[in-house]
Design a protein around this motif. Structure first.
Motif, mmCIF file in Angstrom:
data_model
loop_
_atom_site.group_PDB
_atom_site.id
_atom_site.type_symbol
_atom_site.label_atom_id
_atom_site.label_comp_id
_atom_site.label_asym_id
_atom_site.label_seq_id
_atom_site.Cartn_x
_atom_site.Cartn_y
_atom_site.Cartn_z
ATOM 1 N N ILE A 1 127.978 54.929 39.922
ATOM 2 C CA ILE A 1 126.958 54.391 39.016
ATOM 3 C C ILE A 1 126.891 52.875 39.126
ATOM 4 N N ARG A 2 128.037 52.215 39.216
ATOM 5 C CA ARG A 2 128.040 50.752 39.315
ATOM 6 C C ARG A 2 127.388 50.270 40.605
ATOM 7 N N ALA A 3 127.431 51.080 41.663
ATOM 8 C CA ALA A 3 126.850 50.672 42.947
ATOM 9 C C ALA A 3 125.340 50.895 42.999
ATOM 10 N N ALA B 1 126.838 60.142 31.080
ATOM 11 C CA ALA B 1 127.308 59.314 32.185
ATOM 12 C C ALA B 1 127.997 58.067 31.648
ATOM 13 N N THR B 2 129.036 57.619 32.345
ATOM 14 C CA THR B 2 129.733 56.378 31.983
ATOM 15 C C THR B 2 129.691 55.427 33.176
ATOM 16 N N PRO B 3 129.811 54.118 32.960
ATOM 17 C CA PRO B 3 129.728 53.155 34.068
ATOM 18 C C PRO B 3 130.759 53.381 35.161
ATOM 19 N N ASP B 4 131.886 54.017 34.835
ATOM 20 C CA ASP B 4 132.955 54.191 35.821
ATOM 21 C C ASP B 4 132.835 55.488 36.616
ATOM 22 N N ASP B 5 131.803 56.280 36.373
ATOM 23 C CA ASP B 5 131.665 57.566 37.060
ATOM 24 C C ASP B 5 131.323 57.380 38.536
#
Length: 525
Positions: free
Chosen positions: A201-203, A226-230
């Protein structure tokens, strides 16, 4: 007829309300591309005020209340984005100063051709620019009658000419390479997306820049938040939210659009809009509120009035905002408790902060500063509350005091103040307008006002386009340049764009300072 006029003269509130009602009717009539809207109160005020000079007497306090309500609420709305927009708008503000100086020079030169006196020109300059500088003009001309004549005739001229110019600009689209995209114009969209590549997700393009939000995650038939670290795997499906262009870039990176709408499955993860009415959240950054810890969810959108904004950590919550929260289905009640979700509470006006803020604006406006050359400077009852509103709108809250007003309340007070102000101006100016409008001096004032305003307006509008600013920011800047509340209302009726209010606030405040100084120079020449 005399009985009716005697009654109206004895009951000022009845007179004002009659003018407001008739002005509302006139404001709905189209004259070609124009519809006067709130400015109808001005023109009906001129008509009614011309029937008897008594109808326009003693309205100073009521008129001041109207302009204070209008300017303070505009300042609150503009202050929220003024600092962030200052980098874009400083060049437009410089162009506004140049335009005002050019107007003063043109008015003096043309005024002499038509045989107008310096008091005539000082009054028409303050009138065509709807400026509180009329007080400074009257003092500089020792209360000469020609000053009010110039003001009374040029005031409606400025409204009509400015409306015509705004009608050609506010709805246009021209290259705006140095301006931000309007949130109202771009809108938001949500796209269910199938992941075709191993990524995270961050990418995802735009995620770390707060240009998109990813809320739903469907993996192996199980829906989750969904979480930012997924990390994302091939076959996952996610919901991407943001402006259409930003969402399209994210979808291209992740994979392709899904035929299934993830939001249709609300058994495990649900969403709802909640009304922000909890006093503890007002004036707080969204990022400082532990939404995740208190609801196990996230906010993806914030709706303020007609403007739908992508939620990011820096958004300051205001009373009446509607946040779209995505939470586990069994935590909806927790989200409602967090945000308040009470129409009754948010509809209550915080009279303490409203009264205190407006009063501080009047005090600021009353501060008199002596300048070299015998000139004096005072913001007055219009610019003082506007500047104070912009300051408090940027601060949002001071301890327990919450300065922001609900969007709907702000609009109601703004419109009410505007119509009261315009009705009072029309009633007070009616006799002078009708007695001089058809004279040679009256014709000269109309011509000088029209030509000088077109000149100054073109300098500002051409500069805005050359500087790469949007037509909507240019229209708002021009409305602030003129200083006419009705022009701002007209521009907002033509385009739903937050950049209009932001530019208006900047140019109005700066323009008021420049006009007060220039009108005193005109009176001395």
């Amino acid at each position: 007829m005399s009985i009716v006029l005697d009654f109206l003269a004895a009951h000022q509130l009845v007179t004002i309300l009659v003018v407001l009602a008739l002005g509302a009717l006139l404001g709905q009539i189209r004259f070609g591309p124009l519809r006067f809207g709130a400015a109808g109160a001005l023109f009906m005020g001129l008509v009614v005020g011309a029937l008897d000079p008594r109808l326009g007497q003693g309205l100073g306090s009521i008129k001041a209340l109207g302009v204070v309500l209008f300017c303070y609420t505009v300042g609150l709305a503009a202050g929220a984005t003024f600092i962030s927009d200052l980098k874009r708008q400083w060049s437009l503000m410089v162009a506004g100063v140049v335009g005002l100086a050019a107007m003063a020079a043109a008015a003096l030169g043309l005024g002499r051709l038509f045989g107008l006196t310096s008091p005539h020109v000082a009054g028409l300059y303050a009138g065509v620019l709807t400026s509180p500088a009329i007080d400074a003009a009257q003092e500089a001309t020792q209360g000469a009658g020609d000053t009010l004549v110039g003001y009374a005739i040029s005031y409606p001229v400025g409204v009509i000419v400015a409306m015509i110019m705004v009608s050609f600009v506010a709805g246009r689209k021209w290259p705006a390479t140095k301006d931000n995209t309007s949130m109202a114009e771009a809108g938001l969209t949500a796209v269910s997306t199938v992941v075709d590549r191993e990524t995270s997700i961050r990418a995802t393009p735009g995620f770390t820049d707060d240009q998109i939000r990813i809320s739903y995650l469907l993996r192996e038939g199980e829906m989750q938040l969904a979480t930012p670290d997924d990390d994302l795997h091939v076959g996952d499906q996610v919901l991407v939210v943001g402006n259409p262009d930003d969402v399209e870039r994210a979808v291209e990176h992740l994979g392709h659009r899904s035929k299934k709408r993830l939001t249709d499955d609300r058994n495990t993860v649900d969403f709802r809009r909640f009304l922000v009415s909890n006093p503890a959240l007002i004036g707080r950054r969204l990022g400082d509120i532990d939404v995740r810890g208190r609801t196990n969810g996230k906010v993806t959108r914030v709706r303020r009035g007609d403007l739908d904004m992508l939620a990011n950590d820096d958004i300051i919550l205001q009373p009446g905002d509607r946040v779209l929260a995505v939470v586990p289905a069994n935590r909806l009640s927790d989200a409602a408790d967090l945000f308040g979700d009470s129409e009754a509470r948010v509809s209550q006006v915080d009279a303490l902060s409203l009264g205190l803020g407006a009063a501080m604006g009047l005090v600021l406006g009353a501060i008199l500063v002596a300048l070299p050359g015998g000139l004096k400077f005072e913001l007055g009852a219009a610019a003082g509350p506007l500047v104070m509103g912009m300051i408090l709108g940027a601060v949002h809250r001071t301890g327990p005091l919450r300065w922001d007003l609900p969007h709907a309340t702000n609009n109601i007070l703004r419109q009410l103040g505007l119509m009261i102000f315009l009705a009072c101006v029309g009633l007070a100016s009616g006799p002078a307008f009708t007695s001089q409008a058809l004279s040679w001096h009256g014709l000269g004032i109309v011509v000088v006002s029209t030509v000088s305003l077109i000149l100054g307006g073109l300098i500002l509008l051409v500069a805005a386009r050359r500087l790469g600013l949007s037509a909507q920011r240019a229209a708002g800047g021009f409305a602030g340049f003129v200083g006419q509340p009705a022009i701002l209302g007209y521009a907002n009726s033509l385009a739903n764009d937050e950049r209009i209010d932001s530019a208006y606030g900047a140019l109005f405040a700066l323009g008021t300072v420049v006009k007060i100084m220039l009108v005193q120079v005109i009176a001395l020449l």
